[in-house]
Enzyme design. Structure first.
Site, PDB file in Angstrom:
ATOM      1  N   LYS A   1      -2.707  -2.175  -4.775  1.00  0.00           N
ATOM      2  CA  LYS A   1      -4.110  -2.501  -4.225  1.00  0.00           C
ATOM      3  C   LYS A   1      -5.149  -0.904  -4.765  1.00  0.00           C
ATOM      4  O   LYS A   1      -6.365  -1.806  -4.452  1.00  0.00           O
ATOM      5  CB  LYS A   1      -3.380  -2.056  -2.942  1.00  0.00           C
ATOM      6  CG  LYS A   1      -3.336  -0.756  -2.142  1.00  0.00           C
ATOM      7  CD  LYS A   1      -1.653  -1.070  -2.205  1.00  0.00           C
ATOM      8  CE  LYS A   1      -0.652   0.409  -2.231  1.00  0.00           C
ATOM      9  NZ  LYS A   1       0.316  -0.115  -2.067  1.00  0.00           N
TER      10      LYS A   1
ATOM     11  N   VAL B   1      -1.507  -6.643  -0.488  1.00  0.00           N
ATOM     12  CA  VAL B   1      -2.162  -6.457   0.985  1.00  0.00           C
ATOM     13  C   VAL B   1      -1.180  -7.475   1.766  1.00  0.00           C
ATOM     14  O   VAL B   1      -0.603  -8.912   1.307  1.00  0.00           O
ATOM     15  CB  VAL B   1      -3.267  -6.782   1.000  1.00  0.00           C
ATOM     16  CG1 VAL B   1      -3.451  -7.486   2.566  1.00  0.00           C
ATOM     17  CG2 VAL B   1      -4.117  -7.067  -0.082  1.00  0.00           C
TER      18      VAL B   1
ATOM     19  N   ILE C   1       3.732 -10.727   3.497  1.00  0.00           N
ATOM     20  CA  ILE C   1       3.027 -11.771   3.953  1.00  0.00           C
ATOM     21  C   ILE C   1       2.101 -13.008   3.020  1.00  0.00           C
ATOM     22  O   ILE C   1       0.846 -12.493   2.128  1.00  0.00           O
ATOM     23  CB  ILE C   1       1.961 -11.293   5.152  1.00  0.00           C
ATOM     24  CG1 ILE C   1       2.965  -9.763   6.547  1.00  0.00           C
ATOM     25  CG2 ILE C   1       1.418 -12.150   5.749  1.00  0.00           C
ATOM     26  CD1 ILE C   1       1.992  -9.458   7.219  1.00  0.00           C
TER      27      ILE C   1
ATOM     28  N   GLY D   1      11.801   3.187   0.969  1.00  0.00           N
ATOM     29  CA  GLY D   1      11.199   3.160  -0.198  1.00  0.00           C
ATOM     30  C   GLY D   1       9.890   2.160   0.311  1.00  0.00           C
ATOM     31  O   GLY D   1       9.297   1.471  -0.391  1.00  0.00           O
TER      32      GLY D   1
ATOM     33  N   GLU E   1       3.880   5.471   0.195  1.00  0.00           N
ATOM     34  CA  GLU E   1       3.195   5.475  -1.611  1.00  0.00           C
ATOM     35  C   GLU E   1       3.906   7.353  -1.829  1.00  0.00           C
ATOM     36  O   GLU E   1       4.404   8.152  -1.160  1.00  0.00           O
ATOM     37  CB  GLU E   1       1.324   5.844  -0.900  1.00  0.00           C
ATOM     38  CG  GLU E   1       0.757   4.915  -0.337  1.00  0.00           C
ATOM     39  CD  GLU E   1       1.248   3.675  -1.307  1.00  0.00           C
ATOM     40  OE1 GLU E   1       0.566   3.565  -3.224  1.00  0.00           O
ATOM     41  OE2 GLU E   1       1.758   2.133  -0.993  1.00  0.00           O
TER      42      GLU E   1
ATOM     43  N   ASP F   1      -4.695   4.269   1.956  1.00  0.00           N
ATOM     44  CA  ASP F   1      -4.063   3.131   1.649  1.00  0.00           C
ATOM     45  C   ASP F   1      -4.508   1.630   2.045  1.00  0.00           C
ATOM     46  O   ASP F   1      -5.015   0.594   1.594  1.00  0.00           O
ATOM     47  CB  ASP F   1      -2.816   2.776   1.486  1.00  0.00           C
ATOM     48  CG  ASP F   1      -1.792   1.698   1.300  1.00  0.00           C
ATOM     49  OD1 ASP F   1      -1.356   1.411   0.357  1.00  0.00           O
ATOM     50  OD2 ASP F   1      -1.120   0.934   2.151  1.00  0.00           O
TER      51      ASP F   1
ATOM     52  N   LYS G   1      -7.061  -1.804   1.463  1.00  0.00           N
ATOM     53  CA  LYS G   1      -6.352  -3.182   1.815  1.00  0.00           C
ATOM     54  C   LYS G   1      -7.577  -4.732   2.688  1.00  0.00           C
ATOM     55  O   LYS G   1      -7.725  -5.290   1.992  1.00  0.00           O
ATOM     56  CB  LYS G   1      -5.079  -3.301   2.540  1.00  0.00           C
ATOM     57  CG  LYS G   1      -3.836  -2.770   1.290  1.00  0.00           C
ATOM     58  CD  LYS G   1      -2.298  -2.424   2.812  1.00  0.00           C
ATOM     59  CE  LYS G   1      -1.528  -2.116   1.471  1.00  0.00           C
ATOM     60  NZ  LYS G   1      -0.292  -1.504   2.513  1.00  0.00           N
TER      61      LYS G   1
ATOM     62  N   GLY H   1       8.568  -2.472   1.482  1.00  0.00           N
ATOM     63  CA  GLY H   1       9.401  -2.211   0.958  1.00  0.00           C
ATOM     64  C   GLY H   1      10.000  -3.093  -0.234  1.00  0.00           C
ATOM     65  O   GLY H   1       9.031  -4.141  -0.952  1.00  0.00           O
TER      66      GLY H   1
HETATM   67  N1  HSE Z   1       2.406   2.437   1.217  1.00  0.00           N
HETATM   68  C1  HSE Z   1       2.508   0.871   1.643  1.00  0.00           C
HETATM   69  C2  HSE Z   1       3.152   0.699   3.105  1.00  0.00           C
HETATM   70  C3  HSE Z   1       3.272   0.252   0.673  1.00  0.00           C
HETATM   71  O1  HSE Z   1       3.423   1.580   3.710  1.00  0.00           O
HETATM   72  O2  HSE Z   1       1.983  -0.342   3.856  1.00  0.00           O
HETATM   73  C4  HSE Z   1       2.793  -1.902   0.573  1.00  0.00           C
HETATM   74  O3  HSE Z   1       1.144  -1.563   0.242  1.00  0.00           O
END
Ligand code: HSE
Length: 400
Positions: free
Chosen positions: A100, A127, A131, A182, A185, A196, A200, A297
């Site tokens: 992104k 994004v 989904i 996981g 970031e 983040d 998006k 994830g």
């Molecule tokens: N770190 C981001 C989140 C990962 O938690 O949404 C997915 O973009």
């Protein structure tokens, strides 16, 4: 057979490798061609891992191999991702990415290069994780003016806020759990401070408006100041607190922001919990559409990346990407945007009413402070009044 290369063998990269191999027959049927991973690029070695046989450390091996039709960039960050992606597109390869940062900063330029080479630059996973949202906005909601996009766009912060809301969990240990799963970031500040989510919402806004929305011009506030006491007030109001990215037509202008907001149970995103993301798209003809699913994830994100690979194989020499222009969209000054605010302050009711006039009190049983909701007013007006009142502990925007 179509040969592809994966740049980066981290959480998402290893997920892409796994899905392409695990669902091979189905992916072949959907793409109309078998897809084979010819290379995985990473600086590290992975002894004993299934990627070992195709692992390379030099990007030029991939760039200079005419057999590689699709490059899958899942390294994240701008360096070296931007140079790698740009050179791949210029070399006539399609690129699919989950990055992104890259799309928000260089999307319009990279789309243009892909188009001029009859190739595709696709970023469904950038994004909303798994989904489908980019393709629906770009290809399906084409008969409408999109007047609003409101999204829970960051899985990590939604996970933290949900745990704070439902379990009274503390911030640091919940963040650690999100990292272990996981979701987060590499730099958790990107999640926590909204950096983040702002990229998006900028991508979605650019898609919806057909022009570049500069993420650096979007008002951004994260969740690091949200406390357990704020949630006590939220409960007293029957609301929840969510980090929302918003892009909305207000009068004749477009207003964009990322900030925590108080949501009522009637709001379509109220029940979007844990790592799940939710995106409300409001069209002037179709009305409200809501997209909900795993927002982060390994496998959800990789699934979206592989769907782009399938799409780019189906349209190998046809550019299907009509996305957005390099021309910049001027956003409305956020200070002019109007809404109600929830305020906590160490003042008396008389002092609050002297400054804010009509307020609606919220009793959460907290001693030594008051909580109240203001009338609808502009951000600028609110800031001036809050300065005048003084002793404001916090304020959270109330989502209509
Ligand atoms: N770190 C981001 C989140 C990962 O938690 O949404 C997915 O973009």
């Amino acid at each position: 057979m179509i040969k592809v290369a994966i740049l980066g063998y981290g959480t998402v990269g290893s997920g892409v490798f796994e899905i392409i191999n695990e669902n091979k027959d189905l992916i072949t049927a959907n793409a109309g061609e078998e897809i084979e991973v010819k290379y995985v690029l990473d600086l590290r070695d992975f002894p004993g891992d299934p990627c070992e046989d195709v692992l390379v450390h030099d990007y030029n091996v991939i760039l200079n191999d005419p057999e590689v039709e699709v490059v899958i960039e899942v390294m994240g960050g701008l360096k070296p991702a931007y140079d790698f992606v740009k050179s791949a597109l210029e070399a006539g390869k399609s690129v699919c990415t989950s990055n992104k940062e890259l799309v928000a900063k260089y999307g319009a330029e990279l789309i243009k290069i892909a188009q001029s080479n009859n190739r595709n630059f696709l970023f469904e996973a950038a994004v909303g994780g798994g989904i489908p949202i980019i393709r629906p906005i770009n290809m399906h909601i084409t008969a409408d003016k999109i007047c609003e996009i409101t999204g829970i766009l960051n899985g990590t912060t939604n996970y933290i806020l949900t745990k704070m809301d439902k379990e009274g969990a503390d911030f640091d240990s919940t963040l650690k759990m999100a990292q272990d799963l996981g979701y987060a970031e590499r730099n958790p500040e990107a999640d926590i401070e909204g950096f983040d989510a702002v990229r998006k919402i900028a991508i979605l806004a650019s898609l919806a408006k057909g022009k570049t929305v500069d993420f650096e011009e979007i008002y951004t506030e994260g969740i690091s100041k949200i406390t357990a006491t704020d949630f006590k007030y939220a409960k007293a109001m029957g609301r929840s607190i969510k980090l929302l990215g918003k892009c909305k037509n207000e009068d004749d202008a477009v207003v964009a922001s990322v900030a925590p907001r108080l949501l009522a149970p009637e709001h379509p995103l109220y029940n979007v919990s844990d790592v799940v993301n939710g995106i409300l798209v409001r069209g002037n003809m179709v009305g409200d559409l809501v997209f909900i699913g795993s927002g982060a994830g390994k496998l959800p994100t990789a699934s979206a990346v592989v769907s782009d690979v399938v799409d780019s194989v189906r349209h190998l020499n046809v550019s299907t990407t009509v996305m957005w222009d390099e021309e910049k969209l001027e956003l409305e000054d956020f200070a002019q945007s109007k809404k109600q605010f929830f305020v906590r302050a160490n003042v008396s009711k008389e002092e609050a009413e002297a400054v804010f006039a009509n307020v609606e009190y919220v009793d959460a049983g907290i001693d030594g402070e008051i909580g109240f909701i203001t009338a609808k007013m502009s951000e600028k007006d609110f800031d001036e009044r809050a300065d005048k009142l003084g002793k404001v502990i916090t304020r959270i925007r109330v989502e209509a």
